[in-house]
Design a protein around this motif. Sequence first.
Motif, PDB file in Angstrom:
ATOM      1  N   ARG A 150     -10.987   3.691  -5.609  1.00 63.47           N
ATOM      2  CA  ARG A 150      -9.947   2.829  -6.198  1.00 63.47           C
ATOM      3  C   ARG A 150      -8.553   3.374  -5.917  1.00 63.47           C
ATOM      4  O   ARG A 150      -7.652   2.646  -5.477  1.00 63.47           O
ATOM      5  CB  ARG A 150     -10.153   2.685  -7.708  1.00 63.47           C
ATOM      6  N   ALA A 151      -8.363   4.658  -6.165  1.00 62.34           N
ATOM      7  CA  ALA A 151      -7.033   5.254  -6.015  1.00 62.34           C
ATOM      8  C   ALA A 151      -6.564   5.216  -4.557  1.00 62.34           C
ATOM      9  O   ALA A 151      -5.417   4.862  -4.275  1.00 62.34           O
ATOM     10  CB  ALA A 151      -7.046   6.695  -6.529  1.00 62.34           C
ATOM     11  N   SER A 195      -7.677   3.169  -2.147  1.00 65.98           N
ATOM     12  CA  SER A 195      -7.481   1.763  -1.770  1.00 65.98           C
ATOM     13  C   SER A 195      -6.121   1.248  -2.236  1.00 65.98           C
ATOM     14  O   SER A 195      -5.403   0.601  -1.473  1.00 65.98           O
ATOM     15  CB  SER A 195      -8.562   0.872  -2.380  1.00 65.98           C
ATOM     16  N   GLU A 196      -5.795   1.525  -3.503  1.00 71.05           N
ATOM     17  CA  GLU A 196      -4.519   1.065  -4.058  1.00 71.05           C
ATOM     18  C   GLU A 196      -3.338   1.621  -3.274  1.00 71.05           C
ATOM     19  O   GLU A 196      -2.398   0.905  -2.949  1.00 71.05           O
ATOM     20  CB  GLU A 196      -4.404   1.451  -5.538  1.00 71.05           C
ATOM     21  N   GLU A 197      -3.409   2.898  -2.945  1.00 71.75           N
ATOM     22  CA  GLU A 197      -2.293   3.519  -2.227  1.00 71.75           C
ATOM     23  C   GLU A 197      -2.224   3.030  -0.774  1.00 71.75           C
ATOM     24  O   GLU A 197      -1.139   2.815  -0.242  1.00 71.75           O
ATOM     25  CB  GLU A 197      -2.403   5.042  -2.290  1.00 71.75           C
ATOM     26  N   GLU A 205      -3.122   0.096   0.276  1.00 69.25           N
ATOM     27  CA  GLU A 205      -2.571  -1.267   0.191  1.00 69.25           C
ATOM     28  C   GLU A 205      -1.062  -1.229  -0.069  1.00 69.25           C
ATOM     29  O   GLU A 205      -0.298  -1.943   0.577  1.00 69.25           O
ATOM     30  CB  GLU A 205      -3.261  -2.067  -0.926  1.00 69.25           C
ATOM     31  N   ALA A 206      -0.641  -0.399  -1.022  1.00 67.36           N
ATOM     32  CA  ALA A 206       0.777  -0.326  -1.376  1.00 67.36           C
ATOM     33  C   ALA A 206       1.629   0.130  -0.193  1.00 67.36           C
ATOM     34  O   ALA A 206       2.734  -0.369   0.024  1.00 67.36           O
ATOM     35  CB  ALA A 206       0.976   0.613  -2.561  1.00 67.36           C
TER      36      ALA A 206
END
Length: 157
Positions: free
Chosen positions: A57-58, A60-62, A64-65
């Motif tokens: 999750r962490a 993936s989020e970074e 994407e950002a």
Amino acid sequence: MTELRQAIEELVEKHLPDESHFVVEVKMEEKAGKTTLLILIDADQGVTIRACSKVSRAVSEELEAKEMIGDAYVIEVSSPGVDFPLSSRRQYQKNIGRELKLTLDSGPDVTGKLVEIDSENVTLLVKKKEKGKKATEEEVLFPFAEIKKSIVQVSFK
């Protein structure tokens, strides 16, 4: 591609649950027209599903950002399987006392109990069988430089 892989590896390290966890491998592959980001993590006491999902999750989020991967991709975070070769001294350290099968640059494969490691060598307790005599065990040093592959042997005893 190696710069991207290195940047992703640094992201993974930043999001590991604690210092007992470490990165084994980060690899990007094309599978059936899709990019797959494979992240293998390990820990001194084993990896939990919770740790894998947290890292997934962490990261993936970074990713994407920061828009680090332009195309659609699939992310897979897991621990290396038992058939995955050991790749770091930390993995060897974690497996002291277990049976290893070494594939060497020269000579036949060797199987023995991992006794210790140092900065240059792996020491295995290897069974020696001489004709007409009882098998004995002997500690044998194998330089890391001569090891092509090391696989932990699963015991069902």
